[in-house]
Design an enzyme around this catalytic site. Structure first.
Site, PDB file in Angstrom:
ATOM      1  N   LYS A  85     109.190 -54.020 100.944  1.00 24.04           N
ATOM      2  CA  LYS A  85     108.459 -52.864 100.432  1.00 24.04           C
ATOM      3  C   LYS A  85     108.911 -52.624  99.012  1.00 24.04           C
ATOM      4  CE  LYS A  85     105.796 -49.643 102.381  1.00 24.04           C
ATOM      5  NZ  LYS A  85     105.060 -50.001 103.569  1.00 24.04           N
TER       6      LYS A  85
HETATM    7  N1  GLU Z   1     101.458 -50.593 103.264  1.00 24.02           N
HETATM    8  C1  GLU Z   1     100.962 -50.972 104.554  1.00 24.02           C
HETATM    9  C2  GLU Z   1     102.025 -50.753 105.612  1.00 24.02           C
HETATM   10  O1  GLU Z   1     102.908 -49.969 105.446  1.00 24.02           O
HETATM   11  C3  GLU Z   1     100.383 -52.370 104.568  1.00 24.02           C
HETATM   12  C4  GLU Z   1     101.323 -53.465 104.204  1.00 24.02           C
HETATM   13  C5  GLU Z   1     100.641 -54.814 104.006  1.00 24.02           C
HETATM   14  O2  GLU Z   1      99.459 -54.929 104.237  1.00 24.02           O
HETATM   15  O3  GLU Z   1     101.361 -55.731 103.611  1.00 24.02           O
HETATM   16  O4  GLU Z   1     101.964 -51.313 106.680  1.00 24.02           O
END
Ligand code: GLU
Length: 426
Positions: A111
């Site tokens: 992240k």
């Molecule tokens: N931000 C989204 C999550 O927290 C999607 C992450 C992604 O698609 O890689 O799951």
């Protein structure tokens, strides 16, 4: 950590540690595996300058935390928010590892984000911020290594800028082979049909399963939503198709309610014309945060930030189900209250996994130069998320535990198996 230690935590990463320890204890996870999964792999912090529209330079701090890549490339979103810091990003990266492992998609967890208030900037400033962040990350991201996606306050346009910046720094002959460096792209730039609604769609698919298990009718059911960004608005729109009624909703500008129901479609149209903000929507009355939590409804969908359902707010809830569209909306104290009150929970790493599942489909389509129909995306998403739901439900029964712990047990068992099969180098 024991139950008596609930409440002795500070930042959101400590919630992850608490959840991880609880599940690991219950499943008797091997101590060596606990050591590995209890740490992040890489933590990248970049400070970079961006030229503002008036010619000034502003410095920004960006983060990318890569928790684990045993199952595949690091994967997870980028958020632009003032509360972004290393603890938050570390927590969110770790949840991504669990999410991919739980849903059996071949990704690890990561992240990132920038600590900033994106509403303060013009579109051209946001573009330069996104591009300069991408440049600062350099080869710490890559289509087979670490693949960002949208998260809080980021969107397909920002993904397009990241893609363009990334491929612009590649040798010319490699550029077209790199478009899967990000997912959640605009359709025309290699995005997937169904990705925009995917997280909300996944929330609704899991709620449908819960309703089926409980013999509960979603037609005429009532619900409240916290957060009216991508996840909250899509969830509301899709629940409308079931004939469910939205009673109250909150976003960063405030909360509103209408006992007769709020039409999500109309509210989305209103928000579009009002900077994305809903607090002055004329067909509902303003309420305070406490009233939002107290509103009696069948389902509450937190779809905003972490640590919203806590020792203070959980006692206010008067619902049958909490469906976690957000990541980490419930802290360990909040969890305990929900359990005491007999409120069901579809935990975040299951409930909001639709986003990363369809990101996986987008990545696959890019790699294969394919373009799938919406029906195919939805059918595949449904199959994946429902089977993860069933694994969690069955594990909760087997271990006689809550659903969050059960979801962890499924994810951790998967990772445990992989580490056992491969061993540790050298
Ligand atoms: N931000 C989204 C999550 O927290 C999607 C992450 C992604 O698609 O890689 O799951």
């Amino acid at each position: 950590m024991t139950d008596s230690e609930v409440g002795k935590r500070g930042n959101v990463y400590e919630n992850v540690v608490w959840q991880f320890n609880k599940a690991s204890d219950l499943m008797k996870l091997d101590l060596d595996i606990r050591k590995i999964l209890g740490k992040t792999t890489n933590e990248i912090i970049v400070n970079f300058p961006v030229k503002m529209d008036d010619g000034r330079i502003e410095m920004f701090t960006g983060y990318r935390v890569q928790h684990n890549n045993a199952l595949g490339p690091f994967k997870g979103g980028l958020r632009f928010h003032p509360a972004v810091d290393i603890h938050e990003v570390r927590a969110l990266a770790t949840w991504m590892t669990w999410k991919s492992a739980l849903t059996y998609i071949p990704f690890g967890g990561a992240k990132g984000g920038i600590q900033c208030d994106p509403f303060k900037y013009s579109q051209s400033e946001l573009e330069r911020i996104s591009r300069r962040f991408t440049f600062a990350l350099g080869n710490n991201i890559g289509p087979e290594y670490d693949i960002p996606a949208p998260d809080v306050n980021t969107n397909p346009q920002i993904m397009a800028w990241i893609l363009d910046t990334y491929i612009s720094t590649m040798p010319a002959h490699e550029r077209q082979a790199c478009i899967h460096v990000v997912t959640g792209k605009p359709i025309e730039s290699g995005g997937s049909l169904g990705r925009d609604k995917a997280t909300g769609q996944g929330v609704v698919y899991t709620v449908e399963e819960w309703a089926r298990d409980k013999g509960f009718n979603l037609a005429g059911a009532t619900y409240t939503v916290q957060g009216f960004g991508n996840v909250g608005s899509w969830t509301a729109l899709l629940l409308k198709q079931h004939g469910s009624k939205l009673l109250a909703v909150e976003d960063a500008s405030g909360a509103i309610a209408n006992a007769e129901g709020i039409d999500p479609e109309d509210l989305i149209a209103y928000a579009k014309k009002n900077n994305g903000l809903i607090s002055e929507y004329p067909k509902a009355r303003p309420i305070d945060r406490k009233t939002l939590f107290q509103t009696k409804a069948d389902i509450f969908v937190p779809a905003a930030l972490e640590n919203q359902i806590t020792a203070d707010t959980a006692p206010l809830l008067n619902v049958k189900l909490v469906a976690e569209g957000a990541n980490g909306p419930t802290d360990p104290d909040g969890d305990q209250v929900l359990q005491q009150k007999g409120i069901d929970l579809i935990p975040d790493i299951l409930c909001n996994a639709g986003g990363v599942i369809v990101s996986y489909f987008e990545w696959l389509q890019n790699k294969r130069s394919e373009f799938w129909e919406l029906e195919e995306v939805d059918t595949k998403l449904h199959r994946k998320i429902v089977s993860a739901y069933e694994r969690v439900r069955d594990t909760a029964k087997e271990y006689k535990t809550d659903w969050r712990t059960a979801a962890y047990i499924v994810a951790l068992s998967h990772l445990d198996t992989v580490y056992r099969e491969r061993g540790i180098f050298p």
